[in-house]
Design an enzyme around this catalytic site. Structure first.
Site, PDB file in Angstrom:
ATOM      1  N   SER A 100     -14.412  -9.203   4.715  1.00  0.00           N
ATOM      2  CA  SER A 100     -15.600  -8.409   4.410  1.00  0.00           C
ATOM      3  C   SER A 100     -16.758  -8.953   5.220  1.00  0.00           C
ATOM      4  O   SER A 100     -16.693 -10.065   5.742  1.00  0.00           O
ATOM      5  CB  SER A 100     -15.935  -8.488   2.921  1.00  0.00           C
ATOM      6  OG  SER A 100     -17.101  -7.745   2.616  1.00  0.00           O
ATOM      7  N   ARG A 348     -10.258  -4.126   8.734  1.00  0.00           N
ATOM      8  CA  ARG A 348      -9.863  -3.510   7.468  1.00  0.00           C
ATOM      9  C   ARG A 348     -10.555  -2.157   7.328  1.00  0.00           C
ATOM     10  O   ARG A 348     -11.545  -1.874   8.008  1.00  0.00           O
ATOM     11  CB  ARG A 348     -10.221  -4.395   6.276  1.00  0.00           C
ATOM     12  CG  ARG A 348     -11.700  -4.667   6.099  1.00  0.00           C
ATOM     13  CD  ARG A 348     -12.045  -5.030   4.671  1.00  0.00           C
ATOM     14  NE  ARG A 348     -11.866  -3.897   3.771  1.00  0.00           N
ATOM     15  CZ  ARG A 348     -12.150  -3.953   2.464  1.00  0.00           C
ATOM     16  NH1 ARG A 348     -12.570  -5.079   1.930  1.00  0.00           N
ATOM     17  NH2 ARG A 348     -11.994  -2.889   1.707  1.00  0.00           N
ATOM     18  N   THR A 384     -18.548  -5.768  -3.018  1.00  0.00           N
ATOM     19  CA  THR A 384     -17.985  -6.903  -3.757  1.00  0.00           C
ATOM     20  C   THR A 384     -18.563  -6.984  -5.159  1.00  0.00           C
ATOM     21  O   THR A 384     -17.839  -7.226  -6.138  1.00  0.00           O
ATOM     22  CB  THR A 384     -18.253  -8.217  -3.008  1.00  0.00           C
ATOM     23  OG1 THR A 384     -17.716  -8.130  -1.681  1.00  0.00           O
ATOM     24  CG2 THR A 384     -17.599  -9.386  -3.724  1.00  0.00           C
ATOM     25  N   CYS A 535      -5.666   2.091  16.371  1.00  0.00           N
ATOM     26  CA  CYS A 535      -5.139   0.893  15.698  1.00  0.00           C
ATOM     27  C   CYS A 535      -5.735  -0.349  16.345  1.00  0.00           C
ATOM     28  O   CYS A 535      -5.625  -0.534  17.558  1.00  0.00           O
ATOM     29  CB  CYS A 535      -3.622   0.843  15.792  1.00  0.00           C
ATOM     30  SG  CYS A 535      -2.926  -0.681  15.122  1.00  0.00           S
ATOM     31  N   CYS A 559       0.914  -5.815  12.586  1.00  0.00           N
ATOM     32  CA  CYS A 559       0.085  -5.129  11.594  1.00  0.00           C
ATOM     33  C   CYS A 559      -0.878  -6.066  10.882  1.00  0.00           C
ATOM     34  O   CYS A 559      -0.481  -7.096  10.327  1.00  0.00           O
ATOM     35  CB  CYS A 559       0.980  -4.428  10.568  1.00  0.00           C
ATOM     36  SG  CYS A 559       0.070  -3.434   9.387  1.00  0.00           S
ATOM     37  N   CYS A 562      -4.836  -3.352   7.925  1.00  0.00           N
ATOM     38  CA  CYS A 562      -6.186  -2.786   7.835  1.00  0.00           C
ATOM     39  C   CYS A 562      -6.160  -1.396   7.218  1.00  0.00           C
ATOM     40  O   CYS A 562      -7.180  -0.904   6.770  1.00  0.00           O
ATOM     41  CB  CYS A 562      -6.842  -2.731   9.206  1.00  0.00           C
ATOM     42  SG  CYS A 562      -6.198  -1.430  10.283  1.00  0.00           S
ATOM     43  N   CYS A 574      -0.281  11.505   2.897  1.00  0.00           N
ATOM     44  CA  CYS A 574      -1.687  11.370   3.279  1.00  0.00           C
ATOM     45  C   CYS A 574      -1.868  10.123   4.125  1.00  0.00           C
ATOM     46  O   CYS A 574      -1.209   9.124   3.938  1.00  0.00           O
ATOM     47  CB  CYS A 574      -2.592  11.328   2.051  1.00  0.00           C
ATOM     48  SG  CYS A 574      -2.268   9.975   0.933  1.00  0.00           S
TER      49      CYS A 574
END
Length: 599
Positions: A100, A348, A384, A535, A559, A562, A574
């Site tokens: 974050s 992310r 958060t 990506c 990977c 994210c 989806c």
């Protein structure tokens, strides 16, 4: 490789080779090292899968999940109750998948731990200045800051989550990192009874390796409560939102998303200003693409630098990773970073739908909390504090359900009467205002902030879902991005190495194409193969086959989790940005993915 098994009083370091050597390892080890006080164990409910029962099962050891676990145990202490609580986490350790910004608002932490300063929470760099710039290609224009970060702190969220994990264990919460929740378990009445972790030790061809371990079922007891705290677009959360029509029962609008890319740098001491906060809008993004950058001075000469790109951008040639590399070359940014060292890289997805997109968060047998439900405050760029608070509210509702026989639906009522609801309602029109472009969005959001103060008589709607916003390649020209200079901009493999990402190569790919013909027949000719650009870890590449025709190759081992492409999908139709929603994400082996420590 080793696994640290913790309880509130004991720790044991166990090799992974031992961890999965027998089918009854989990129940034997938990029984041996944690005791069998209020838990119950069974292997009869499934021919192979071990079953362990708890009063509350929580998926995800992030701010919401750990705060819920902590609050439950606090209530047990206050009211002399005994509830067993476990948290299952797919990262190799608590905090490994946490990333974050993060300028942290301590409002919820004040409620959860009033003495957090005395208890040495890693929240110790107060914001000292708040800056807001509009960037052109070569200049930075200072604007009045719409943010009020007085009393807030610049932190590493992964470090705060580790601290919360320690506090949870001290209270008696059992945390199991390295176990990925892959399946929702339901009874004959269609009520959720718990979750199951995925099988470990399965080879790429589907055969069982020597260290094969059947997944474990973690179930609630008679009064069963399962809390899903998986973060943005969690796989089980999305499955249940669809299964029980929770989006329609809530605020009703689709969720919108952004991709955040971040590095933590160590810079020269004479450039470092602990607590300095900067946000920017404008360049390098075009005026129709919502997004912006952040730059936060942490402690120990560390600086968090990042770019957030809304995923409803139209140009299929846009590459968020390369846009971030361009941003760092800006004349107002580059001098700060030159001579410094990148310590860590990550990415992310973020919820940006806000108030309009909150689903009804209660399902039969449990609830969805934190960013899985979408409580991010977009104009604050903070989620958060709302995640922690939502976990606390859900815990209080779960405690009332287990101890007083009340319904879990109280969580929804209590949520709507909390400061979360008040805050998100006031912020509801900021993000959709930018559907009209950068400058109209700035004007509308200024009216919302300075004049209406969140009390607008209308609620704006979001535009198209993100995957529908991508337009055909023939309408745009390819974007020529500069090559990395190795000083402030870098190629993907270099950045990927800095994320500490690791997956066992000999396991089935967790990425699947619903229709393997779509990439070559639709995405490539119509959209110029956007998978290869949006990506941030080069999981998707178009490479020529033996005849010279381009074919999509998936590098699942890269990977970052994210969630931009397939967003932790579990057999659902989806995705965020794939134009045809053709990519399916299934849970890889627990313990894989990034290994963040200071993000």
């Amino acid at each position: 490789m080793y696994k640290l098994i913790n309880s509130c009083s004991k720790s044991k370091l166990i090799p992974y080779s031992t961890l999965y050597k027998s089918s009854n390892w989990v129940s034997n080890e938990i029984s041996k090292y944690l005791g069998k006080d209020s838990r119950s164990y069974s292997s009869s409910e499934s021919s192979e899968r071990e079953t362990i029962k708890y009063d509350v099962v929580i998926v995800g050891a992030g701010p919401a999940g750990l705060s819920a676990a902590i609050r439950l145990k606090q209530l047990c202490q206050q009211k002399d109750a005994d509830l067993s609580v476990c948290v299952v986490e797919k990262g190799a350790e608590v905090g490994a998948h946490i990333l974050s910004g993060n300028v942290f608002e301590p409002r919820a932490l004040d409620e959860l731990f009033p003495r957090w300063k005395q208890e040495e929470a890693p929240v110790d760099v107060p914001v000292t200045s708040d800056n807001f710039w509009l960037l052109s290609k070569n200049r930075a224009f200072s604007l009045p800051s719409p943010f009020d970060n007085s009393g807030n702190y610049v932190i590493s969220l992964s470090q705060l989550v580790r601290w919360l994990g320690q506090k949870a264990e001290e209270l008696g919460v059992e945390i199991y990192p390295g176990f990925a929740a892959s399946e929702v378990l339901c009874n004959e009445n269609n009520e959720v009874t718990g979750i199951a972790t995925n099988d470990m030790g399965v080879a790429k061809d589907g055969s069982r390796k020597e260290n094969y371990q059947r997944g474990v079922a973690l179930k609630g007891k008679f009064w069963r409560v399962t809390l899903l705290a998986e973060g943005c677009r969690g796989s089980l959360s999305e499955k249940l939102i669809k299964k029980y029509n929770l989006r329609e029962k809530g605020q009703g609008q689709h969720q919108t998303y952004a991709l955040g890319i971040k590095e933590v740098w160590e810079i020269d001491a004479d450039k470092h200003q602990p607590g300095f906060v900067l946000h920017t809008l404008g360049w390098p993004l075009d005026q129709k693409t919502y997004g912006g950058s952040f730059l936060y001075h942490m402690k120990d000469r560390q600086v968090a630098v990042g770019l957030v790109v809304a995923l409803n951008y139209q140009n299929p040639f846009l590459n968020p990773y390369e846009e971030y590399q361009r941003f760092k070359r800006h004349p107002a940014i580059r001098p700060l970073l030159e001579g410094g060292t990148v310590l860590q890289y990550g990415a992310r997805s973020l919820n940006e739908g806000g108030f309009q997109s909150i689903p009804y968060p209660v399902f039969p047998g449990g609830a969805i909390i934190g960013c899985s439900a979408g409580f991010l405050n977009v104009p604050k760029i903070k989620g958060t504090h709302t995640a922690i608070k939502s976990g606390m509210i859900a815990a209080e509702s779960a405690f009332s359900t287990l101890q007083e026989g009340l319904k879990m639906e109280n969580y929804w009522d209590n949520l709507r009467s909390s400061w979360i609801w008040e805050e998100l309602y006031a912020a509801r029109n900021y993000r959709p205002a930018f559907e009209y472009g950068l400058y109209p969005g700035l004007a509308l959001s200024a009216v919302e902030h300075y004049i209406l103060k969140g009390r607008s008589p209308v609620t704006l709607n979001h535009g198209k879902p993100d995957h529908e916003a991508t337009r055909e390649a023939q309408l745009f020209s390819p974007i020529e991005y500069p090559k990395p200079d190795g000083a402030v901009s870098f190629d993907v493999p270099t950045s990927l190495y800095r994320s500490n990402t690791n997956h066992d190569h000999d396991q089935p790919s967790h990425l699947h194409l619903r229709d393997p013909t779509v990439p070559e027949n639709i995405n490539l000719p119509k959209y110029a193969g956007p998978e290869a650009r949006y990506c941030p870890a080069r999981v998707y590449e178009y490479i020529p086959d033996e005849t010279g025709n381009l074919k999509l190759q998936m590098n699942a081992q890269n990977c970052l989790h994210c969630k931009i492409l397939c967003v932790q999908q579990a057999a659902r139709a989806c995705s965020i940005k794939d134009p045809r929603q053709n990519i399916e994400w299934t849970v890889p082996e627990g313990g894989g993915g990034p290994g963040y420590t200071i993000m």
